[in-house]
Design an enzyme around this catalytic site. Sequence first.
Site, PDB file in Angstrom:
ATOM      1  N   ARG A  33       0.799  -1.228   0.000  1.00 57.29           N
ATOM      2  CA  ARG A  33       0.000   0.000   0.000  1.00 57.29           C
ATOM      3  C   ARG A  33       0.834   1.281   0.000  1.00 57.29           C
ATOM      4  NH1 ARG A  33      -4.772  -0.284   4.370  1.00 57.29           N
ATOM      5  NH2 ARG A  33      -5.044   1.845   3.597  1.00 57.29           N
ATOM      6  N   HIS A  79      -7.785  -4.186  -7.677  1.00 51.85           N
ATOM      7  CA  HIS A  79      -7.553  -3.495  -6.397  1.00 51.85           C
ATOM      8  C   HIS A  79      -8.865  -3.389  -5.623  1.00 51.85           C
ATOM      9  CE1 HIS A  79      -4.787  -1.105  -3.977  1.00 51.85           C
ATOM     10  NE2 HIS A  79      -5.746  -0.213  -3.783  1.00 51.85           N
ATOM     11  N   TYR A 124     -17.695  12.976 -13.489  1.00 49.45           N
ATOM     12  CA  TYR A 124     -17.640  14.172 -14.324  1.00 49.45           C
ATOM     13  C   TYR A 124     -16.335  14.290 -15.115  1.00 49.45           C
ATOM     14  CZ  TYR A 124     -21.510  15.642 -11.329  1.00 49.45           C
ATOM     15  OH  TYR A 124     -22.688  15.715 -10.652  1.00 49.45           O
TER      16      TYR A 124
END
Length: 745
Positions: A33, A79, A124
Amino acid sequence: MATPFEHDSERLPLNTFAEKAYLDYAMYVILDRALPHVGDGLKPVQRRIVYAMSELGLSAASKPKKAARTVGDVIGKFHPHGDSACYEAMVIMAQPFTYRYPLVDGQGNWGTADDPKSFAAMRYTESRLTAYAATLLSELGQGTVDWQPNFDGTLDEPVTLPARLPNVLLNGGTGIAVGMATDIPPHNIREVAAATTHLLEHPDADVDALIAHMPAPDFPTGAEIITPAAEIRNLYATGNGVIRLRATYTVEAGEVVIDALPYQTSGARVLEQIAAQMASKKLPMVSDLRDESDHENPTRLVIVPRSNRVDIDALMAHLFATTGLEKNVRVNLNVIGLDGAPRVKNLRDLLSEWLTYRTTTVTRRLEHRLDAVTDRLHILEGLLVAYLNIDEVIHIIRTEDEPKPVMMERFSITDVQADAILNLRLRHLMKLEEFKIRGEQDELEAERQWLEATLGSKEKLNRLIADEIAADAEQYGDERRSRLVERGQARALSEADLLPSEPITVVLSREGWIRAAKGHDVDAPGLNFRSGDDYLAHAPGRTNDTLIVLDSTGRSYSLAAHKLPSARGQGEPLTGSLSPADGARFVGVALGDETLRCVLASTAGNGFATTLGELASRQKSGKATITPGRGAVALAPTLVAAADAEVCVVTSAGQLLCLAIEELPVLAKGKGNKLIALKGDESVVAVQAIAAEATLLLYSGKRHMALKSGERDPYRGPRASRGRKLPRGYTQVQALAVAAGKPAS
């Protein structure tokens, strides 16, 4: 009786289980990570985003797709974590003010330097990979890296990406794991490429040799790197350190224009900090602020000084010290190495390990290509046999039920070659096809020889790697943005420096009450004093000067002159701000610049020269300066206003001595040297420093006498001499002063 599940379970002490569970979690956070891999410089989520976008065909030349599409593929295939965290990682790779060489080309609102987290929702925005991302992906399908199953075993994903450049240094990155963190600053492609190539050609090169090519990080927002070269060298030698960044500015028509900010510094936040100081009246020399940043000028902050008399350099030094215009960026070169272990590496080790990774990658690529070339040559050899015996081949195919083994036996070809012949299309049986095969054979044979020669020679392999690094650096490189500049440490202006410099006169009474009157044309002795109190001393100066108060024991104190009560009242007692010793009384004040010279003396006839800065003390109890000696007390300090000054000393017996200031020792504290010779119980009553051409005033009761420069000749003499007795009527002098002034003590 045993339960059905007893033999299938494992019993562990709680501390053992907790320790193992925590260590497993810690290793997961560290390796999967938070920390980047030295090979491609990416964390797992970043690697998966880049790979998923390449699988979606989102190259730099393609049409962008919704970011939500990419995030969906990443979390659905590779993931399995939160979509918001995945999208934020994608946003960081698209921000040109965060990444030196962005990997994602974003369209829409992807955040601003003022607020990096102000990006629009992923439904968006649209994105695709940048051209630079090709340095991570172009060799992916050439057998260069290892692959591993995804989280559910349905797909394969690359363990690392075959980076053609040391991306771990180029874009850097931050991360917080368990018990460790990483902070790698971004660097310039051309400089990193030059340092890497140098290390490849000179494996014994040390950190100093690499720094010659790569002197410092290079941040996307520009600004100046003001860290000393020795500190940067130590940073690269240890893998730990701090880089200090400072904003850059120009002066346009008297206005300060800030055109570059330190890395990850918000311009809006800087303006807020400056505005807060203006609101609290801590920045009186600034009249206005403007943010003129736009698309053409991403950073353009305008600071308007109050007048053209403002010292711009001093103002900016104050802002550097008190706002985000100067910032320290922590550096911790902690990465996951080729051995899979996290470790802080110095610059040489980091580049050396990346070169090992790159050498392995290029070797695997060449071997993969060599295998493909060898296989193709083998097939071409079989096809050529078929063309040379085309009629017989056709006859075998038409007449035999199993033509493959017949052809293998007849022409001594392999199974693969036979399959290739059988898969030929009729249109490829032309005469010209034989020439094409021979031409392709020649080309592939030359390539095979080159591949074998390169793989067989370390020197040639290194040359290939160096040439590829240089080519990529030329294609994607640009000029350094963060200039390296030697700068002094920024100093915040003191409260006194920030105040307007106004003339004042500080007045001290015999009972230790103090006040300040505006201006210098003040009749200090004529002010109204409390009943039983009277005038003692006054000192003209300015509101931002250093105010020194001296007591009879020889301790000096500092006060802020601009905070003194107004002379319209009777002032305030010094004991409310200061803590003198029992029995001590205040004897005088001095006001002026801290570099101004002054003379301290005691009634015992000793004294020395010093500066007001040496007398300053932040303690309420003051500091010991002059030691009067047993039975003696300190006298009021007297300022030395001229280079050719002399010191006039008068005793209780009416003896006056004028000696040159150069005869006094210069001390920070102490007893000093003998100024005048005393007899019996005689003592010094007053000391006055005066310019050689000025007129000295002597006050005795209600009478006073003026001694011009020439008239003091009889009283001039060497230090520690007796001097000369004053005329009758002036043997009881109480104070000395300079003409045009009032009594100094």
